[in-house]
Design a protein around this motif. Structure first.
Motif, PDB file in Angstrom:
ATOM      1  N   VAL A   1       0.749  -1.241  -0.097  1.00 48.44           N
ATOM      2  CA  VAL A   1       0.035  -0.012   0.086  1.00 48.44           C
ATOM      3  C   VAL A   1       0.811   1.380   0.048  1.00 48.44           C
ATOM      4  CG1 VAL A   1      -1.478   1.349   1.412  1.00 48.44           C
ATOM      5  CG2 VAL A   1      -1.729  -1.015   1.172  1.00 48.44           C
ATOM      6  N   PHE A   2       1.853   1.142   0.920  1.00 46.14           N
ATOM      7  CA  PHE A   2       2.884   2.591   1.001  1.00 46.14           C
ATOM      8  C   PHE A   2       3.404   2.711  -0.296  1.00 46.14           C
ATOM      9  CE2 PHE A   2       7.323   3.399   1.166  1.00 46.14           C
ATOM     10  CZ  PHE A   2       7.348   4.618   1.420  1.00 46.14           C
ATOM     11  N   LEU A   3       4.150   1.624  -1.010  1.00 46.54           N
ATOM     12  CA  LEU A   3       4.772   1.760  -2.376  1.00 46.54           C
ATOM     13  C   LEU A   3       3.780   2.366  -3.461  1.00 46.54           C
ATOM     14  CD1 LEU A   3       7.771   1.634  -2.754  1.00 46.54           C
ATOM     15  CD2 LEU A   3       7.197  -0.662  -3.865  1.00 46.54           C
ATOM     16  N   GLY A   4       2.461   1.703  -3.493  1.00 49.51           N
ATOM     17  CA  GLY A   4       1.480   1.883  -4.560  1.00 49.51           C
ATOM     18  C   GLY A   4       1.175   3.648  -4.427  1.00 49.51           C
ATOM     19  N   VAL A   5       0.872   3.846  -3.131  1.00 47.73           N
ATOM     20  CA  VAL A   5      -0.015   5.183  -2.901  1.00 47.73           C
ATOM     21  C   VAL A   5       1.494   6.062  -3.144  1.00 47.73           C
ATOM     22  CG1 VAL A   5      -1.082   6.872  -1.307  1.00 47.73           C
ATOM     23  CG2 VAL A   5      -1.752   4.273  -1.386  1.00 47.73           C
ATOM     24  N   PHE A   6       2.337   5.941  -2.728  1.00 51.19           N
ATOM     25  CA  PHE A   6       3.653   6.813  -2.791  1.00 51.19           C
ATOM     26  C   PHE A   6       3.982   7.349  -4.119  1.00 51.19           C
ATOM     27  CE2 PHE A   6       8.042   8.025  -2.703  1.00 51.19           C
ATOM     28  CZ  PHE A   6       8.322   8.767  -1.602  1.00 51.19           C
ATOM     29  N   SER A   7       4.015   6.140  -4.903  1.00 51.55           N
ATOM     30  CA  SER A   7       4.495   6.262  -6.363  1.00 51.55           C
ATOM     31  C   SER A   7       3.379   6.939  -7.139  1.00 51.55           C
ATOM     32  CB  SER A   7       4.728   4.948  -7.062  1.00 51.55           C
ATOM     33  OG  SER A   7       5.453   4.040  -6.082  1.00 51.55           O
ATOM     34  N   LEU A   8       2.143   6.738  -6.812  1.00 49.93           N
ATOM     35  CA  LEU A   8       1.104   7.247  -7.448  1.00 49.93           C
ATOM     36  C   LEU A   8       0.708   8.873  -7.097  1.00 49.93           C
ATOM     37  CD1 LEU A   8      -1.507   7.184  -9.310  1.00 49.93           C
ATOM     38  CD2 LEU A   8      -2.896   6.888  -7.031  1.00 49.93           C
ATOM     39  N   MET A   9       1.201   9.325  -5.883  1.00 56.44           N
ATOM     40  CA  MET A   9       1.042  10.697  -5.359  1.00 56.44           C
ATOM     41  C   MET A   9       2.193  11.357  -6.088  1.00 56.44           C
ATOM     42  SD  MET A   9      -1.889  10.073  -4.183  1.00 56.44           S
ATOM     43  CE  MET A   9      -2.202  11.854  -4.361  1.00 56.44           C
ATOM     44  N   LEU A  10       3.328  10.856  -6.110  1.00 63.44           N
ATOM     45  CA  LEU A  10       4.585  11.413  -6.475  1.00 63.44           C
ATOM     46  C   LEU A  10       4.327  11.655  -7.987  1.00 63.44           C
ATOM     47  CD1 LEU A  10       7.520  11.881  -5.299  1.00 63.44           C
ATOM     48  CD2 LEU A  10       8.295   9.732  -6.213  1.00 63.44           C
ATOM     49  N   ALA A  11       4.006  10.921  -8.858  1.00 63.78           N
ATOM     50  CA  ALA A  11       3.747  11.062 -10.181  1.00 63.78           C
ATOM     51  C   ALA A  11       2.473  12.080 -10.525  1.00 63.78           C
ATOM     52  CB  ALA A  11       3.088   9.631 -10.877  1.00 63.78           C
ATOM     53  N   LEU A  12       1.504  12.139  -9.616  1.00 66.61           N
ATOM     54  CA  LEU A  12       0.295  13.415  -9.810  1.00 66.61           C
ATOM     55  C   LEU A  12       1.144  14.555  -9.335  1.00 66.61           C
ATOM     56  CD1 LEU A  12      -2.746  11.418  -8.467  1.00 66.61           C
ATOM     57  CD2 LEU A  12      -2.187  12.166 -10.693  1.00 66.61           C
ATOM     58  N   GLU A  13       1.864  14.453  -8.518  1.00 68.64           N
ATOM     59  CA  GLU A  13       2.345  15.814  -7.865  1.00 68.64           C
ATOM     60  C   GLU A  13       3.617  16.210  -9.004  1.00 68.64           C
ATOM     61  OE1 GLU A  13       4.765  14.962  -4.318  1.00 68.64           O
ATOM     62  OE2 GLU A  13       2.956  15.248  -3.026  1.00 68.64           O
ATOM     63  N   HIS A  14       3.996  15.605 -10.003  1.00 70.55           N
ATOM     64  CA  HIS A  14       4.802  16.271 -10.876  1.00 70.55           C
ATOM     65  C   HIS A  14       3.898  16.594 -12.025  1.00 70.55           C
ATOM     66  CE1 HIS A  14       8.331  16.272 -13.537  1.00 70.55           C
ATOM     67  NE2 HIS A  14       7.833  15.540 -14.297  1.00 70.55           N
ATOM     68  N   PHE A  15       2.885  15.972 -12.323  1.00 69.67           N
ATOM     69  CA  PHE A  15       1.991  16.621 -13.581  1.00 69.67           C
ATOM     70  C   PHE A  15       1.085  17.401 -12.961  1.00 69.67           C
ATOM     71  CE2 PHE A  15       3.815  12.377 -14.798  1.00 69.67           C
ATOM     72  CZ  PHE A  15       4.264  12.701 -16.025  1.00 69.67           C
ATOM     73  N   LEU A  16       0.592  17.328 -11.739  1.00 73.07           N
ATOM     74  CA  LEU A  16      -0.527  18.123 -11.229  1.00 73.07           C
ATOM     75  C   LEU A  16      -0.135  19.099 -10.081  1.00 73.07           C
ATOM     76  CD1 LEU A  16      -3.556  15.924 -11.958  1.00 73.07           C
ATOM     77  CD2 LEU A  16      -3.054  18.027 -13.324  1.00 73.07           C
ATOM     78  N   PRO A  17       0.792  19.772 -10.061  1.00 71.00           N
ATOM     79  CA  PRO A  17       1.352  20.582  -8.612  1.00 71.00           C
ATOM     80  C   PRO A  17       0.063  21.435  -8.342  1.00 71.00           C
ATOM     81  CG  PRO A  17       2.775  21.412 -10.621  1.00 71.00           C
ATOM     82  CD  PRO A  17       1.900  20.416 -11.074  1.00 71.00           C
TER      83      PRO A  17
END
Ligand SMILES: [Zn+2]
Ligand SMILES: [Zn+2]
Length: 275
Positions: free
Chosen positions: A10-26
């Motif tokens: 869960v940690f890895l999945g949510v962390f990676s997803l949010m990291l990607a979203l932060e990059h494209f939609l800050p």
């Protein structure tokens, strides 16, 4: 899969997803180096994981096993379906986290540990993992005590801890959700825009929106604040005594409760009640 593997997935999945979203939609402009803050926040969480393992062993899940074998706790005394039992345990544990969060803001001794979480100069997925080890140990001791009283199943505890960890990364993320989606999610859950208000330097805003998972507690207990005084991208994040990068370096954070700013400035996040 054991409970640690579920939590890590869960940690890895949510962390990676949010990291990607932060990059494209800050949502909010940065004032500090992301790499530097990630180094600090992830080191802090690594330290906390090791300390919990050393001091508490199997921690809350172990406590749930122990309580279950002995029939301790309210939920072990009644016959409920597994689904209802998990739902009740998750909601009640979330209420406890809300109450605990309010308490650490208003009791000066606790605030001086919680201030480490608020001293982050930017807010993103890594901020949800940044807590002083003493706050994490205190919170774990309280959770274990509540598990003994409540008697949730080990599965309910794993589900709660995974949701809490995932939601902490989501609500701290620097992601611009469509406003309609934010409004809809906020009816039940804490969104990034809602929690960013809690990290504002303004005292009235810091002392609002205490929820971690469910937004209903803030509405129920009158601590909900829909909007900050400034528009979201202009909210100043942090706490007034620690506004410089060198004041929020890793070892400074560990010593923050002892040093208390060094310059005699009082924290503003608890109505100036800090000592
Ligand atoms: Zn707080
Ligand atoms: Zn926070």
């Amino acid at each position: 899969m054991d409970s640690n593997q579920i939590r890590f997935a869960v940690f890895l999945g949510v962390f990676s997803l949010m990291l990607a979203l932060e990059h494209f939609l800050p949502r909010h402009p940065r004032v500090d180096s992301k790499l530097r803050r990630f180094g600090i926040n992830l080191t802090m969480t690594g330290l906390n994981i090791v300390l919990v393992r050393l001091l508490f062993g199997t921690a809350a899940v172990g406590a749930a096993h122990y309580a279950g074998e002995r029939g301790w706790g309210a939920l072990n005394l009644v016959e409920l379906s597994a689904g209802l039992e998990i739902l009740l345990a998750v909601v009640l544990l979330d209420l406890m986290i809300y109450v605990q969060h309010v308490v650490v803001h208003y009791v000066p001794l606790f605030w001086w540990f919680h201030i480490v979480h608020h001293s982050d100069l930017d807010l993103d997925v890594s901020s949800g993992l940044r807590f002083h080890p003493v706050e994490i140990m205190g919170s774990m001791a309280l959770k274990i005590a509540l598990v003994f009283l409540l008697g949730p199943s080990p599965l309910a505890v794993v589900i709660f801890e995974s949701i809490l960890n995932g939601m902490a990364m989501f609500s701290h993320s620097n992601v611009r959700l469509p406003l309609k989606l934010d409004r809809l999610l906020r009816l039940l859950l804490v969104t990034p825009d809602m929690h960013r208000i809690h990290h504002s330097v303004e005292v009235r805003e810091t002392n609002s929106n205490f929820g971690f998972n469910l937004s209903i507690w803030d509405r129920m207990f009158g601590t909900y604040l829909a909007q900050a005084a400034r528009p979201q991208p202009e909210i100043v994040i942090g706490v007034p005594p620690f506004r410089r990068r060198e004041e929020v370096a890793f070892f400074k954070l560990l010593l923050m409760p002892l040093l208390r700013g060094g310059s005699g400035r009082r924290p503003q996040g608890n109505n100036g009640a800090g000592t």
